[in-house]
Design a protein around this motif. Structure first.
Motif, mmCIF file in Angstrom:
data_model
loop_
_atom_site.group_PDB
_atom_site.id
_atom_site.type_symbol
_atom_site.label_atom_id
_atom_site.label_comp_id
_atom_site.label_asym_id
_atom_site.label_seq_id
_atom_site.Cartn_x
_atom_site.Cartn_y
_atom_site.Cartn_z
ATOM 1 N N ALA B 14 0.838 -1.199 0.000
ATOM 2 C CA ALA B 14 0.000 0.000 0.000
ATOM 3 C C ALA B 14 0.871 1.246 0.000
ATOM 4 O O ALA B 14 0.641 2.188 -0.764
ATOM 5 N N LEU B 15 1.899 1.266 0.856
ATOM 6 C CA LEU B 15 2.780 2.428 0.911
ATOM 7 C C LEU B 15 3.372 2.716 -0.469
ATOM 8 O O LEU B 15 3.415 3.856 -0.941
ATOM 9 N N ARG B 16 3.806 1.638 -1.162
ATOM 10 C CA ARG B 16 4.409 1.811 -2.486
ATOM 11 C C ARG B 16 3.397 2.368 -3.487
ATOM 12 O O ARG B 16 3.675 3.329 -4.205
ATOM 13 N N ALA B 17 2.183 1.768 -3.458
ATOM 14 C CA ALA B 17 1.165 2.185 -4.429
ATOM 15 C C ALA B 17 0.767 3.641 -4.200
ATOM 16 O O ALA B 17 0.645 4.431 -5.151
ATOM 17 N N PHE B 18 0.580 3.981 -2.904
ATOM 18 C CA PHE B 18 0.147 5.357 -2.620
ATOM 19 C C PHE B 18 1.237 6.363 -2.990
ATOM 20 O O PHE B 18 0.974 7.468 -3.419
ATOM 21 N N GLN B 19 2.465 5.904 -2.804
ATOM 22 C CA GLN B 19 3.564 6.791 -3.190
ATOM 23 C C GLN B 19 3.549 7.049 -4.700
ATOM 24 O O GLN B 19 3.707 8.171 -5.161
ATOM 25 N N ARG B 20 3.349 5.959 -5.479
ATOM 26 C CA ARG B 20 3.241 6.108 -6.931
ATOM 27 C C ARG B 20 2.110 7.094 -7.288
ATOM 28 O O ARG B 20 2.260 7.946 -8.165
ATOM 29 N N ALA B 21 0.975 6.929 -6.569
ATOM 30 C CA ALA B 21 -0.171 7.800 -6.845
ATOM 31 C C ALA B 21 0.205 9.247 -6.570
ATOM 32 O O ALA B 21 -0.116 10.147 -7.369
ATOM 33 N N MET B 22 0.901 9.466 -5.430
ATOM 34 C CA MET B 22 1.281 10.844 -5.107
ATOM 35 C C MET B 22 2.329 11.369 -6.094
ATOM 36 O O MET B 22 2.305 12.547 -6.462
ATOM 37 N N ASP B 23 3.205 10.473 -6.555
ATOM 38 C CA ASP B 23 4.175 10.876 -7.588
ATOM 39 C C ASP B 23 3.434 11.353 -8.847
ATOM 40 O O ASP B 23 3.798 12.364 -9.458
ATOM 41 N N THR B 24 2.398 10.598 -9.222
ATOM 42 C CA THR B 24 1.635 10.965 -10.427
ATOM 43 C C THR B 24 0.954 12.308 -10.235
ATOM 44 O O THR B 24 0.920 13.142 -11.152
ATOM 45 N N ILE B 25 0.432 12.497 -9.002
ATOM 46 C CA ILE B 25 -0.193 13.797 -8.727
ATOM 47 C C ILE B 25 0.851 14.913 -8.884
ATOM 48 O O ILE B 25 0.588 15.959 -9.481
ATOM 49 N N GLY B 26 2.039 14.620 -8.388
ATOM 50 C CA GLY B 26 3.134 15.596 -8.542
ATOM 51 C C GLY B 26 3.405 15.889 -10.006
ATOM 52 O O GLY B 26 3.559 17.046 -10.415
ATOM 53 N N HIS B 27 3.414 14.833 -10.827
ATOM 54 C CA HIS B 27 3.646 14.967 -12.264
ATOM 55 C C HIS B 27 2.539 15.818 -12.890
ATOM 56 O O HIS B 27 2.805 16.728 -13.673
ATOM 57 N N ASN B 28 1.295 15.509 -12.513
ATOM 58 C CA ASN B 28 0.157 16.286 -13.043
ATOM 59 C C ASN B 28 0.289 17.765 -12.688
ATOM 60 O O ASN B 28 0.090 18.633 -13.534
ATOM 61 N N MET B 29 0.612 18.001 -11.392
ATOM 62 C CA MET B 29 0.669 19.399 -10.961
ATOM 63 C C MET B 29 1.840 20.121 -11.618
ATOM 64 O O MET B 29 1.755 21.309 -11.930
ATOM 65 N N ALA B 30 2.920 19.358 -11.834
ATOM 66 C CA ALA B 30 4.070 19.978 -12.496
ATOM 67 C C ALA B 30 3.719 20.388 -13.928
ATOM 68 O O ALA B 30 4.249 21.370 -14.452
ATOM 69 N N ASN B 31 2.809 19.630 -14.539
ATOM 70 C CA ASN B 31 2.490 19.893 -15.958
ATOM 71 C C ASN B 31 1.182 20.649 -16.153
ATOM 72 O O ASN B 31 0.608 20.613 -17.234
#
Lengths: 292, 458
Positions: B14-31
């Motif tokens: 779960a920790l890994r998956a949620f981290q990936r999700a937050m990474d994607t959110i970071g990517h979205n916000m960056a773009n």
């Protein structure tokens, strides 16, 4: 509908921008006073505008032509008026000369006066207009048309008309065909002078007086014709003035903005622009970030 | 196989998956401001359960994993946008071109050819009324010179506009080729990573953006292939077939509106390029109109003027310069004789100083219908010529505004689907943050339980 952050910014920007464009456009119209700055601003109206302007420019030229014609006619008329006066004087001299109470001395004094009247006559027959043209010369008006040679008035001009364009397809003749009248009048003067010099009392009353009367009548007719011409010019000028006013009104109707209308639209545009800016300022403040 | 504390495993997935999700959110916000970017979402899936034996065989969940990261994109909207974009490109190019042509004429002020024509005929009218007047002659010659200057200048201005548009056409061709090449290259990369089971979202965004840019310039259709690549066609002729691109032929046939290369004729129906070519053909006809105006002025005015006798006593003198064949508007000017002496102007046929008959005939040309100009007067012909351009300019101005609205609407729909919303992302970020905290808490609890167990043995 889902709304993305960029949409919000882009839409607000576009909104404010198009309001600004309307505002600037309204401002320009008020400032320039013109509704049509390029043909495509109102293509059918602009064509009407071109046509009306063209008509108005032509009338402006016809007006200028009328001034030229008037100048010609006025110079003609004033010369004829002077000639008329001079002929009146000659007639008076003829009447006096025919009187039995005159002696030969006074008659030869009268003959001298007639000679000077003849000189004046030639000068007046060679009257010039403001462009230097000889108004009684017909189209050969670049040289003095009348010379008195041995008691005869020679004419070197022609009988062709001087025409001015007073409206499309209409011309007005502004010179008078006067050489026959002038030659006859001059002949009458010459005869008067000879009769006075020779003291031919009978010829003075029998020939000179009626001949002078006839010549006077003809000169008067020429003068009246010139006067009629001036009247025609005046009427045409009035007519043109009205037409120019009509055209100016048409042009203004098409081209100019209604200022009251334009100003109220400017105010509307200003309010709309302010509203757009306020909406933008407000909506940019809203973000979830502020509540975290 | 399940260890004694299966939960520790689950929590750590779960920790890994949620981290990936937050990474994607970071990517979205960056773009959030990247053009053509489609927001990406993380899809989660339970991991395969492990089984254990109780009363029977039972399955226990073993946690979560990221199943895919997909981009939010509606391809039917892309197709609609391509059409709207082609319309907009054509409208923009044509309306800009027409308004440039319109500006050449400088109407409806006093600086255009319309006024110059009026003043030219006014000049004859004034001279007819006062042939002896030097000022009237000068006035006429100035008016005639203004007329020839304006016609010549308008003609060369049109040539300049033509050159500008030609340059824009060359740039557009360059862009088509560059974009095709880029699309082909991206197709190749997308194909390669798709083959390895990856989802190359960002590459696909870049390619779709290039396709959208291309649709502004030319009318295109697209076909998507199973390997992730997209082929692009210009009126059924391929610009990009998967990883290959084909340079577009650059010869335009104005008669049937096609691009011709070798044996292929590709109809060009829409987009900036088509708008530029249409504007170009309007320039050609506008120049032909000016040529007709200049040549007819030459023949009509000269044929009358040559019958006259001028103040120098000469006859057969031209008023405008002329040659056989006639040279049109490009070198329209007064005859050298007229330029060098006012006395070369003839006002009548008799040579008498006061004869204005010929000038009057020339003034009457103002209202004469010329058969070579379609039975219109000089002014009428000119008005119709600029009138049709201004009508088209105004029509396409309006049409382009409509096209802008349509394109904007589709773009809004695309943004609605694909655009990043910072509020959404923040909400998701909070959700995943909480989830992450919860999973970490589970780990802590399980750790305590394990510690209790270890202490129990001691």
């Amino acid at each position: 509908m889902r709304v993305s952050t960029n949409q919000v910014y882009a839409n607000r920007q576009r909104l404010a921008n198009s309001r600004l464009a309307e505002y600037v456009e309204a401002q320009n119209q008020v400032a320039s006073g013109k509704r049509i700055n390029e043909l495509s601003d109102d293509a059918p109206g602009a064509l009407q505008l071109l046509r009306t302007k063209s008509l108005s420019r032509a009338v402006t030229q016809y007006d200028a032509n009328l001034k030229t014609g008037k100048d010609y006619l006025q110079n003609t008329e004033s010369a004829l008026t002077d000639i008329d006066k001079l002929m009146d004087r000659a007639y008076t001299l003829a009447l006096a000369g025919a009187n039995e109470s005159q002696d030969s001395e006074s008659r030869s004094a009268m003959a001298l006066e007639v000679r000077s009247l003849q000189e004046q006559f030639v000068r007046l027959a060679n009257q010039r207009g403001s462009s230097g043209q000889y108004v009684f010369a017909g189209q050969e008006h670049d040289a003095a048309p009348y010379q008195a040679v041995a008691g005869v008035l020679n004419f070197t001009g022609d009988q062709n008309p001087i025409l001015i364009e007073i409206s499309h397809g209409n011309v007005l003749r502004v010179n008078s065909d006067s050489h026959a009248t002038f030659q006859e009048a001059f002949g009458a003067l010459e005869e008067l002078r000879v009769n006075l010099e020779s003291g031919a009392q009978g010829a003075l009353s029998g020939v000179s007086i009626p001949r002078l009367q006839d010549a006077n009548k003809d000169i008067n007719a020429l003068r009246a014709a010139a006067g009629t011409g001036i009247n025609t010019v005046n009427r045409q000028e009035d007519f043109n003035e009205r037409r120019l006013e009509d055209y100016a009104k048409d042009i203004s109707d098409i081209e100019d903005v209604d200022l009251a209308d334009a100003i109220s639209r400017l105010q509307q545009a200003e309010v709309a622009y302010q509203a757009a800016l306020q909406v933008s300022a407000k909506s940019f403040q809203l973000s979830l970030l502020d509540y975290m | 196989m399940s260890g004694p504390f299966q939960g520790i495993n689950s929590a750590s997935t779960a920790l890994r998956a949620f981290q990936r999700a937050m990474d994607t959110i970071g990517h979205n916000m960056a773009n959030v401001n990247t053009r053509g970017y489609s927001r990406q979402t993380v899809e989660m899936q339970t991991l395969d359960p492990s089984s254990f034996w109780s009363y029977g065989r039972e399955a226990i969940g073993s946690g979560v994993a990221v199943s895919s990261i997909s981009r939010a994109r509606a391809s039917y909207l892309d197709m609609r946008y391509q059409t709207a974009n082609s319309d907009l490109g054509r409208g923009n190019a044509l309306s800009t071109g027409l308004s440039r042509i319109e500006q050449v004429y400088n109407e409806p002020g006093d600086l255009g050819i319309a006024n110059a024509l009026d003043q030219f005929f006014n000049g004859w009218s004034g001279l007819a009324s006062n042939p002896a007047d030097q000022a009237a002659r000068l006035n006429l010659r100035n008016a005639a010179q203004t007329l020839t200057d304006r016609i010549r200048t308008s003609y060369s201005d049109l040539e300049q506009v033509e050159g500008t548009i030609q340059q824009e056409i060359n740039n557009a061709f360059d862009s088509v080729d560059a974009l095709s090449e880029q699309i082909a290259r991206l197709n190749d990369q997308i194909r390669a990573s798709s083959a390895m089971g990856e989802m190359p979202n960002d590459l696909m965004d870049q390619r779709d953006l290039a396709i959208s840019d291309l649709s502004r310039i030319v009318n295109i259709t697209t076909t998507q292939h199973g390997d992730g690549s997209t082929s692009v066609y210009l009126s059924n002729s391929p610009l990009v077939s998967q990883a290959e691109y084909h340079p577009v032929p650059r010869t335009y046939n104005a008669a049937n509106g096609t691009l011709t290369g070798g044996t292929v004729d590709i109809p060009l129906r829409n987009g900036e390029l088509s708008g530029h070519f249409q504007a170009l053909s309007r320039i050609t006809s506008a120049r032909a109109d000016l040529d007709a105006l200049a040549n007819n002025l030459r023949s009509q005015v000269n044929s009358v003027h040559m019958t006259g006798i001028n103040a120098d006593g000469n006859t057969n003198v031209r008023f405008f310069n002329d040659a056989a064949p006639q040279t049109g508007a490009a070198d329209f000017a007064l005859d050298p004789a007229i330029l060098s002496s006012l006395d070369a102007i003839a006002t009548g046929v008799t040579g008498a100083a006061g004869d204005g008959g010929l000038a009057l005939s020339l003034s009457n040309l103002r209202e004469t219908n010329i058969s070579a100009l379609g039975d219109r007067t000089f002014s009428g012909f000119y008005r119709d010529a600029v009138g049709s351009i201004s009508q088209d300019a105004s029509y396409y101005k309006g049409l382009t505004t409509t096209y802008e609205q349509v394109a904007l609407q589709v773009e809004n729909q695309i943004q609605s689907v694909s655009g990043v919303s910072l509020d959404d992302e923040m909400a998701d970020l909070m959700r995943y943050q909480r989830s992450y905290q919860a999973a970490a808490r589970v780990l802590t609890v399980l750790d305590e339980v394990a510690e209790d167990l270890v202490n129990l043995i001691r």
